[in-house]
Enzyme design. Sequence first.
Site, PDB file in Angstrom:
ATOM      1  N   ARG A  21      41.650 -22.515  -5.538  1.00  0.00           N
ATOM      2  CA  ARG A  21      42.345 -22.372  -6.826  1.00  0.00           C
ATOM      3  C   ARG A  21      41.735 -21.202  -7.614  1.00  0.00           C
ATOM      4  O   ARG A  21      40.722 -20.640  -7.224  1.00  0.00           O
ATOM      5  CB  ARG A  21      42.321 -23.672  -7.622  1.00  0.00           C
ATOM      6  CG  ARG A  21      40.956 -24.318  -7.753  1.00  0.00           C
ATOM      7  CD  ARG A  21      40.767 -24.959  -9.077  1.00  0.00           C
ATOM      8  NE  ARG A  21      40.841 -23.981 -10.156  1.00  0.00           N
ATOM      9  CZ  ARG A  21      39.866 -23.148 -10.499  1.00  0.00           C
ATOM     10  NH1 ARG A  21      38.719 -23.136  -9.862  1.00  0.00           N
ATOM     11  NH2 ARG A  21      40.037 -22.283 -11.497  1.00  0.00           N
ATOM     12  N   GLY A  22      42.402 -20.899  -8.754  1.00  0.00           N
ATOM     13  CA  GLY A  22      42.036 -19.707  -9.516  1.00  0.00           C
ATOM     14  C   GLY A  22      42.968 -18.604  -9.046  1.00  0.00           C
ATOM     15  O   GLY A  22      43.064 -18.349  -7.835  1.00  0.00           O
ATOM     16  N   ALA A  23      43.654 -17.976 -10.017  1.00  0.00           N
ATOM     17  CA  ALA A  23      44.729 -17.052  -9.652  1.00  0.00           C
ATOM     18  C   ALA A  23      44.284 -15.936  -8.694  1.00  0.00           C
ATOM     19  O   ALA A  23      45.016 -15.561  -7.777  1.00  0.00           O
ATOM     20  CB  ALA A  23      45.337 -16.460 -10.924  1.00  0.00           C
ATOM     21  N   GLY A  24      43.075 -15.408  -8.903  1.00  0.00           N
ATOM     22  CA  GLY A  24      42.591 -14.318  -8.048  1.00  0.00           C
ATOM     23  C   GLY A  24      42.300 -14.813  -6.635  1.00  0.00           C
ATOM     24  O   GLY A  24      42.694 -14.192  -5.637  1.00  0.00           O
ATOM     25  N   ARG A  65      52.401 -23.029  -4.952  1.00  0.00           N
ATOM     26  CA  ARG A  65      52.240 -23.218  -6.406  1.00  0.00           C
ATOM     27  C   ARG A  65      53.103 -22.183  -7.119  1.00  0.00           C
ATOM     28  O   ARG A  65      53.151 -21.027  -6.698  1.00  0.00           O
ATOM     29  CB  ARG A  65      50.765 -23.077  -6.835  1.00  0.00           C
ATOM     30  CG  ARG A  65      49.908 -24.261  -6.404  1.00  0.00           C
ATOM     31  CD  ARG A  65      48.524 -24.208  -7.026  1.00  0.00           C
ATOM     32  NE  ARG A  65      48.512 -24.613  -8.413  1.00  0.00           N
ATOM     33  CZ  ARG A  65      47.474 -24.418  -9.232  1.00  0.00           C
ATOM     34  NH1 ARG A  65      46.402 -23.788  -8.806  1.00  0.00           N
ATOM     35  NH2 ARG A  65      47.523 -24.836 -10.494  1.00  0.00           N
ATOM     36  N   CYS A 132      38.780 -23.602 -19.041  1.00  0.00           N
ATOM     37  CA  CYS A 132      39.081 -23.677 -17.614  1.00  0.00           C
ATOM     38  C   CYS A 132      38.045 -22.913 -16.795  1.00  0.00           C
ATOM     39  O   CYS A 132      36.930 -22.651 -17.279  1.00  0.00           O
ATOM     40  CB  CYS A 132      40.490 -23.183 -17.314  1.00  0.00           C
ATOM     41  SG  CYS A 132      41.084 -23.716 -15.691  1.00  0.00           S
ATOM     42  N   SER A 134      37.746 -19.368 -14.823  1.00  0.00           N
ATOM     43  CA  SER A 134      38.291 -18.074 -14.420  1.00  0.00           C
ATOM     44  C   SER A 134      37.149 -17.215 -13.919  1.00  0.00           C
ATOM     45  O   SER A 134      36.168 -16.978 -14.630  1.00  0.00           O
ATOM     46  CB  SER A 134      38.969 -17.402 -15.615  1.00  0.00           C
ATOM     47  OG  SER A 134      38.956 -16.000 -15.455  1.00  0.00           O
ATOM     48  N   ALA A 136      37.268 -14.074 -13.400  1.00  0.00           N
ATOM     49  CA  ALA A 136      37.231 -12.834 -14.199  1.00  0.00           C
ATOM     50  C   ALA A 136      36.496 -13.083 -15.514  1.00  0.00           C
ATOM     51  O   ALA A 136      35.630 -12.278 -15.912  1.00  0.00           O
ATOM     52  CB  ALA A 136      38.655 -12.347 -14.451  1.00  0.00           C
ATOM     53  N   ASP A 201      46.741 -16.537 -15.540  1.00  0.00           N
ATOM     54  CA  ASP A 201      47.477 -16.738 -14.285  1.00  0.00           C
ATOM     55  C   ASP A 201      48.638 -15.767 -14.193  1.00  0.00           C
ATOM     56  O   ASP A 201      48.947 -15.249 -13.125  1.00  0.00           O
ATOM     57  CB  ASP A 201      47.962 -18.187 -14.209  1.00  0.00           C
ATOM     58  CG  ASP A 201      46.794 -19.133 -14.020  1.00  0.00           C
ATOM     59  OD1 ASP A 201      46.481 -19.466 -12.865  1.00  0.00           O
ATOM     60  OD2 ASP A 201      46.152 -19.485 -15.023  1.00  0.00           O
ATOM     61  N   LYS A 212      45.791 -21.750 -18.132  1.00  0.00           N
ATOM     62  CA  LYS A 212      45.609 -23.210 -18.027  1.00  0.00           C
ATOM     63  C   LYS A 212      46.020 -23.945 -19.293  1.00  0.00           C
ATOM     64  O   LYS A 212      45.749 -23.483 -20.393  1.00  0.00           O
ATOM     65  CB  LYS A 212      44.129 -23.486 -17.705  1.00  0.00           C
ATOM     66  CG  LYS A 212      43.750 -24.909 -17.452  1.00  0.00           C
ATOM     67  CD  LYS A 212      44.555 -25.562 -16.362  1.00  0.00           C
ATOM     68  CE  LYS A 212      44.568 -24.710 -15.112  1.00  0.00           C
ATOM     69  NZ  LYS A 212      45.646 -25.069 -14.185  1.00  0.00           N
TER      70      LYS A 212
HETATM   71  P1  RI2 Z   1      40.686 -16.239 -12.024  1.00  0.00           P
HETATM   72  C1  RI2 Z   1      43.241 -20.826 -13.019  1.00  0.00           C
HETATM   73  O1  RI2 Z   1      44.322 -21.657 -12.640  1.00  0.00           O
HETATM   74  C2  RI2 Z   1      42.938 -20.911 -14.502  1.00  0.00           C
HETATM   75  O2  RI2 Z   1      44.093 -21.089 -15.303  1.00  0.00           O
HETATM   76  C3  RI2 Z   1      42.280 -19.566 -14.720  1.00  0.00           C
HETATM   77  O3  RI2 Z   1      42.222 -19.157 -16.079  1.00  0.00           O
HETATM   78  C4  RI2 Z   1      43.174 -18.652 -13.881  1.00  0.00           C
HETATM   79  O4  RI2 Z   1      43.510 -19.434 -12.742  1.00  0.00           O
HETATM   80  C5  RI2 Z   1      42.596 -17.316 -13.480  1.00  0.00           C
HETATM   81  O5  RI2 Z   1      41.464 -17.483 -12.678  1.00  0.00           O
HETATM   82  P2  RI2 Z   1      44.164 -22.884 -11.575  1.00  0.00           P
HETATM   83  O6  RI2 Z   1      44.351 -22.287 -10.208  1.00  0.00           O
HETATM   84  O7  RI2 Z   1      41.643 -15.494 -11.155  1.00  0.00           O
HETATM   85  O8  RI2 Z   1      42.839 -23.547 -11.784  1.00  0.00           O
HETATM   86  O9  RI2 Z   1      40.156 -15.375 -13.151  1.00  0.00           O
HETATM   87  O10 RI2 Z   1      45.321 -23.813 -11.923  1.00  0.00           O
HETATM   88  O11 RI2 Z   1      39.566 -16.913 -11.242  1.00  0.00           O
END
Ligand code: RI2
Length: 331
Positions: A21-24, A65, A132, A134, A136, A201, A212
């Site tokens: 998880r995490g958009a990146g 997703r 959350c 992130s 970044a 995201d 988030k």
């Molecule tokens: P990075 C996450 O979503 C959070 O919302 C976070 O702020 C965003 O992705 C970006 O994350 P989720 O996958 O790419 O936990 O900066 O639903 O790590």
Amino acid sequence: MEAFPREVVEIAEGIRSMKIRGAGKIARSAAEALKIAAEKYSGGRDVNVFRKYMARAADYLLSTRPTAVSLPNAVMYVMQAVFQPADDIEVLRNSIISTANRFINESLEAVKRIAEFGSKRIKENSVILTHCHSTAAVSVITEAYRQGKVVKVYSTETRPFYQGRITTRQLLENGVPVVQIPDSAVRYIMHEIDHVVIGADTITSNGAVVNKIGTSQVALAAHEARVRVFVAAETYKFSPMTVIGELVPIEYRDPTEVVPADWLEAHKNVKVLNPSFDVTPPEYIDAIITEVGVIPPQAAIMILTDRLGWAIDKIKQSGLTKLRFEDLVEE
Ligand code: RI2
Ligand code: 5GP
């Protein structure tokens, strides 16, 4: 029909279940999955059969997703290699592998640049709030701490999935003094905060930030207290689809993330909602920190045309907003 390699299924299901998880990270994992799909393909030499298989893999990854645009952006980026003119699958295979590697490397480099640029915006003796998890945002905060500018970080739990605990653990590992708070304590604590630093995201063409659930409440409390909100986001988190008026789909996850299954069972007449993301309007955001520079949210369209112009053109030409790559392969 050639089945996908085990690793591809593991990545796709890992994204769906949020093990990845995490958009990146989602974007890099999707690029990696397409690379593995190409590497392990053994379905013969017909270019169009290969393209069809890659398109199926792309569509499978996209189905996992809906909200983070980093996923379709990464998939579109790699799929450019699949749709280039070629009559030998080895040419396509090699090109897919190098394109996926390029995306992954550039994405990791982008986070480093964001840390470098973003840390300059953090003033001496700062108390920071983040929401959350992130990568970044954590990298900006960690770099600012390394420069001696961060006194304390408040990290929200981020109900219902508790990604905030990942942030807390990572900051601790990086030596950053961190305090865990429940999401509901944000406004109470806001008078202590100098900067809010969060990730994204998806960023829309008018500079709204989809992040988030709870982010827009954090931004609202910050706005009221005149606390600056910085968004750390790589350029592949800007949404080309929003340029043609598409709305960002907000993911709703299973209610059992909010309340335990036995509670739900015992209260069958109660409806439980679990929206995973919300939209923060550009007025509540001071700056977006990207790898190509620090911009006001109102300049989102510049990033989109400069960095993702190719994707906007593709979407306009081919109706790719449906994002069904299988439809794009000639029979
Ligand atoms: P990075 C996450 O979503 C959070 O919302 C976070 O702020 C965003 O992705 C970006 O994350 P989720 O996958 O790419 O936990 O900066 O639903 O790590
Ligand atoms: P609100 O609804 O919180 O007042 O503001 C949301 C902001 O995000 C507005 O500036 C709206 O134009 C912008 N926006 C851009 N794209 C989207 C989208 O896909 N969904 C939603 N809800 N808002 C969006």
